[in-house]
Design an enzyme around this catalytic site. Sequence first.
Site, PDB file in Angstrom:
ATOM      1  N   GLU A 179      -2.938   0.474  -9.329  1.00 32.31           N
ATOM      2  CA  GLU A 179      -1.910   1.516  -9.304  1.00 32.31           C
ATOM      3  C   GLU A 179      -0.590   0.811  -9.613  1.00 32.31           C
ATOM      4  O   GLU A 179      -0.159  -0.064  -8.856  1.00 32.31           O
ATOM      5  CB  GLU A 179      -1.893   2.181  -7.939  1.00 32.31           C
ATOM      6  CG  GLU A 179      -1.134   3.475  -7.845  1.00 32.31           C
ATOM      7  CD  GLU A 179      -1.302   4.132  -6.471  1.00 32.31           C
ATOM      8  OE1 GLU A 179      -1.312   5.372  -6.397  1.00 32.31           O
ATOM      9  OE2 GLU A 179      -1.442   3.395  -5.461  1.00 32.31           O
ATOM     10  N   SER A 201       0.814  -1.217   0.000  1.00 32.22           N
ATOM     11  CA  SER A 201       0.000   0.000   0.000  1.00 32.22           C
ATOM     12  C   SER A 201       0.845   1.265   0.000  1.00 32.22           C
ATOM     13  O   SER A 201       0.350   2.345  -0.298  1.00 32.22           O
ATOM     14  CB  SER A 201      -0.841   0.034   1.286  1.00 32.22           C
ATOM     15  OG  SER A 201      -1.725  -1.040   1.333  1.00 32.22           O
ATOM     16  N   ASN A 238      -2.662   6.284  -1.416  1.00 32.50           N
ATOM     17  CA  ASN A 238      -2.659   6.416   0.043  1.00 32.50           C
ATOM     18  C   ASN A 238      -2.045   7.725   0.525  1.00 32.50           C
ATOM     19  O   ASN A 238      -2.300   8.146   1.650  1.00 32.50           O
ATOM     20  CB  ASN A 238      -1.985   5.205   0.671  1.00 32.50           C
ATOM     21  CG  ASN A 238      -2.913   4.011   0.615  1.00 32.50           C
ATOM     22  OD1 ASN A 238      -4.088   4.124   0.939  1.00 32.50           O
ATOM     23  ND2 ASN A 238      -2.401   2.880   0.171  1.00 32.50           N
ATOM     24  N   HIS A 284      -0.692  -2.392  -7.251  1.00 32.28           N
ATOM     25  CA  HIS A 284      -1.477  -2.051  -6.060  1.00 32.28           C
ATOM     26  C   HIS A 284      -2.972  -2.130  -6.370  1.00 32.28           C
ATOM     27  O   HIS A 284      -3.498  -1.318  -7.131  1.00 32.28           O
ATOM     28  CB  HIS A 284      -1.085  -0.642  -5.597  1.00 32.28           C
ATOM     29  CG  HIS A 284      -1.742  -0.214  -4.315  1.00 32.28           C
ATOM     30  ND1 HIS A 284      -1.928   1.117  -4.009  1.00 32.28           N
ATOM     31  CD2 HIS A 284      -2.273  -0.930  -3.295  1.00 32.28           C
ATOM     32  CE1 HIS A 284      -2.529   1.190  -2.824  1.00 32.28           C
ATOM     33  NE2 HIS A 284      -2.759  -0.037  -2.383  1.00 32.28           N
TER      34      HIS A 284
HETATM   35  N1  3HC Z   1     -16.719  -9.499  -4.036  1.00 32.74           N
HETATM   36  C1  3HC Z   1     -17.567  -9.385  -5.070  1.00 32.74           C
HETATM   37  N2  3HC Z   1     -18.510  -8.423  -5.183  1.00 32.74           N
HETATM   38  C2  3HC Z   1     -18.600  -7.546  -4.170  1.00 32.74           C
HETATM   39  C3  3HC Z   1     -17.760  -7.577  -3.049  1.00 32.74           C
HETATM   40  C4  3HC Z   1     -16.776  -8.619  -3.017  1.00 32.74           C
HETATM   41  N3  3HC Z   1     -15.911  -8.745  -2.007  1.00 32.74           N
HETATM   42  N4  3HC Z   1     -18.087  -6.548  -2.211  1.00 32.74           N
HETATM   43  C5  3HC Z   1     -19.104  -5.887  -2.790  1.00 32.74           C
HETATM   44  N5  3HC Z   1     -19.408  -6.488  -3.963  1.00 32.74           N
HETATM   45  C6  3HC Z   1     -20.428  -6.034  -4.914  1.00 32.74           C
HETATM   46  C7  3HC Z   1     -21.848  -6.304  -4.392  1.00 32.74           C
HETATM   47  O1  3HC Z   1     -22.259  -7.576  -4.783  1.00 32.74           O
HETATM   48  C8  3HC Z   1     -22.634  -5.214  -5.072  1.00 32.74           C
HETATM   49  O2  3HC Z   1     -22.914  -5.625  -6.392  1.00 32.74           O
HETATM   50  P1  3HC Z   1     -24.051  -4.826  -7.247  1.00 32.74           P
HETATM   51  O3  3HC Z   1     -23.449  -3.493  -7.578  1.00 32.74           O
HETATM   52  O4  3HC Z   1     -24.281  -5.666  -8.441  1.00 32.74           O
HETATM   53  O5  3HC Z   1     -25.243  -4.708  -6.352  1.00 32.74           O
HETATM   54  C9  3HC Z   1     -21.648  -4.059  -5.146  1.00 32.74           C
HETATM   55  O6  3HC Z   1     -20.322  -4.630  -4.994  1.00 32.74           O
HETATM   56  C10 3HC Z   1     -21.876  -3.082  -4.016  1.00 32.74           C
HETATM   57  O7  3HC Z   1     -21.824  -3.792  -2.810  1.00 32.74           O
HETATM   58  P2  3HC Z   1     -22.998  -3.702  -1.715  1.00 32.74           P
HETATM   59  O8  3HC Z   1     -24.295  -3.509  -2.405  1.00 32.74           O
HETATM   60  O9  3HC Z   1     -22.822  -4.854  -0.802  1.00 32.74           O
HETATM   61  O10 3HC Z   1     -22.630  -2.456  -0.808  1.00 32.74           O
HETATM   62  P3  3HC Z   1     -22.240  -0.991  -1.200  1.00 32.74           P
HETATM   63  O11 3HC Z   1     -23.128  -0.462  -2.272  1.00 32.74           O
HETATM   64  O12 3HC Z   1     -22.117  -0.257   0.069  1.00 32.74           O
HETATM   65  O13 3HC Z   1     -20.761  -1.144  -1.849  1.00 32.74           O
HETATM   66  C11 3HC Z   1     -18.436  -1.070  -1.600  1.00 32.74           C
HETATM   67  C12 3HC Z   1     -19.738  -1.716  -1.081  1.00 32.74           C
HETATM   68  C13 3HC Z   1     -18.177  -1.524  -3.024  1.00 32.74           C
HETATM   69  C14 3HC Z   1     -17.332  -1.546  -0.686  1.00 32.74           C
HETATM   70  C15 3HC Z   1     -18.601   0.493  -1.576  1.00 32.74           C
HETATM   71  O14 3HC Z   1     -19.007   0.879  -0.277  1.00 32.74           O
HETATM   72  C16 3HC Z   1     -17.298   1.205  -1.878  1.00 32.74           C
HETATM   73  O15 3HC Z   1     -16.949   1.382  -3.029  1.00 32.74           O
HETATM   74  N6  3HC Z   1     -16.584   1.666  -0.833  1.00 32.74           N
HETATM   75  C17 3HC Z   1     -15.296   2.338  -1.000  1.00 32.74           C
HETATM   76  C18 3HC Z   1     -14.240   1.299  -1.131  1.00 32.74           C
HETATM   77  C19 3HC Z   1     -12.840   1.903  -1.274  1.00 32.74           C
HETATM   78  O16 3HC Z   1     -12.635   3.106  -1.207  1.00 32.74           O
HETATM   79  N7  3HC Z   1     -11.857   1.008  -1.425  1.00 32.74           N
HETATM   80  C20 3HC Z   1     -10.460   1.392  -1.507  1.00 32.74           C
HETATM   81  C21 3HC Z   1      -9.875   1.345  -0.147  1.00 32.74           C
HETATM   82  S1  3HC Z   1      -8.172   1.840  -0.191  1.00 32.74           S
HETATM   83  C22 3HC Z   1      -7.359   0.407  -0.587  1.00 32.74           C
HETATM   84  O17 3HC Z   1      -7.890  -0.652  -0.729  1.00 32.74           O
HETATM   85  C23 3HC Z   1      -5.882   0.579  -0.766  1.00 32.74           C
HETATM   86  C24 3HC Z   1      -5.106  -0.014   0.363  1.00 32.74           C
HETATM   87  O18 3HC Z   1      -3.763   0.177   0.084  1.00 32.74           O
HETATM   88  C25 3HC Z   1      -5.419   0.617   1.695  1.00 32.74           C
END
Ligand code: 3HC
Length: 282
Positions: free
Chosen positions: A151, A118, A189, A139
């Site tokens: 990334e 990260s 990040n 990433h």
């Molecule tokens: N596997 C497969 N599909 C998944 C999933 C998984 N693990 N998690 C969610 N989904 C799908 C769901 O099935 C749903 O599908 P649909 O669009 O067909 O309905 C869709 O994603 C949305 O999920 P939910 O309906 O359960 O819930 P939300 O609408 O709240 O979405 C989320 C969940 C996608 C996590 C959304 O809240 C989001 O985009 N959050 C921000 C995530 C983010 O910023 N991530 C980056 C973090 S930083 C990082 O990772 C870098 C590291 O270095 C720290």
Amino acid sequence: MRKVAVIGGGTMGNGIAHVFAMQGIPVHLAEMNRELADKALAAIERNLERMVGKEKIDAARKKRTLEHITTFTDVAESVEGVDLVVEAVPENFELKKKVFSQIDQAAPEAAIFASNTSSISITRLAATTSRPGQFIGMHFFNPVPVMKLVEVVRGLDTSDRTVQIVEQMAERLEKTPVEVADYPGFVSNRVLMPMINEAIYCVYEGVADPEDVDAVMKLGMAHPMGPLRLADFIGLDVCLDILHVLHDGFKDPKYRPCPLLVKMVDAGKLGDKSGEGFYTYD
Ligand code: 3HC
């Protein structure tokens, strides 16, 4: 790319194995022991079933995807005959260095090494191996099956050919590669963690409680998750590790972690993975 190894089956590692296998690429998924390897496979099975439930894939594709994944508990064995290794172990330089020293001899000479770090320097990790030109940052973002970005971090010695191959691979995974230079926290990040840290300072200083801080960013800035819910989702220990890399890397007090974050991690309140962070999870 005929075969890929993924080292580490945690949230990021099993997500990475999931997306490679879903594109029909055989994946060797390595974990420290059988229990963790089975847990990683179960998580992939669950997330694939979620996609079947949403009719994004059918049951046959789920079955084929799982058939493309072989789990290993011997890291050196898992990289035999592969073209690409993606390392996704916890955010710790010494641990990543140990993993790359274990696989550097065992992997084919032509294999590319990618780290899903990260924030840690790709140039520094690459220098611990015999193949800095074939070393790169790949990433991914959580949840890997959903987030579109890869990334791509070019280290000082990373060859153009390595960047090209990894960018083509990201597109084959239906992701969008964005190349960035190798500085602490890269772009993702370096921008995200100070925002999360400032949101934690808002709670720490009593500006608002977590629900309201998140409501402001969701309703005001259309963020899918508020910064504190996102911190829990990422893992408060991971957020703290990254802030330390930024603080040490840039020697700039603006990256100093909020004392509340340090205290919560000390208390084992890590977010989703421990059942409690800024929110409580059943
Ligand atoms: N596997 C497969 N599909 C998944 C999933 C998984 N693990 N998690 C969610 N989904 C799908 C769901 O099935 C749903 O599908 P649909 O669009 O067909 O309905 C869709 O994603 C949305 O999920 P939910 O309906 O359960 O819930 P939300 O609408 O709240 O979405 C989320 C969940 C996608 C996590 C959304 O809240 C989001 O985009 N959050 C921000 C995530 C983010 O910023 N991530 C980056 C973090 S930083 C990082 O990772 C870098 C590291 O270095 C720290």
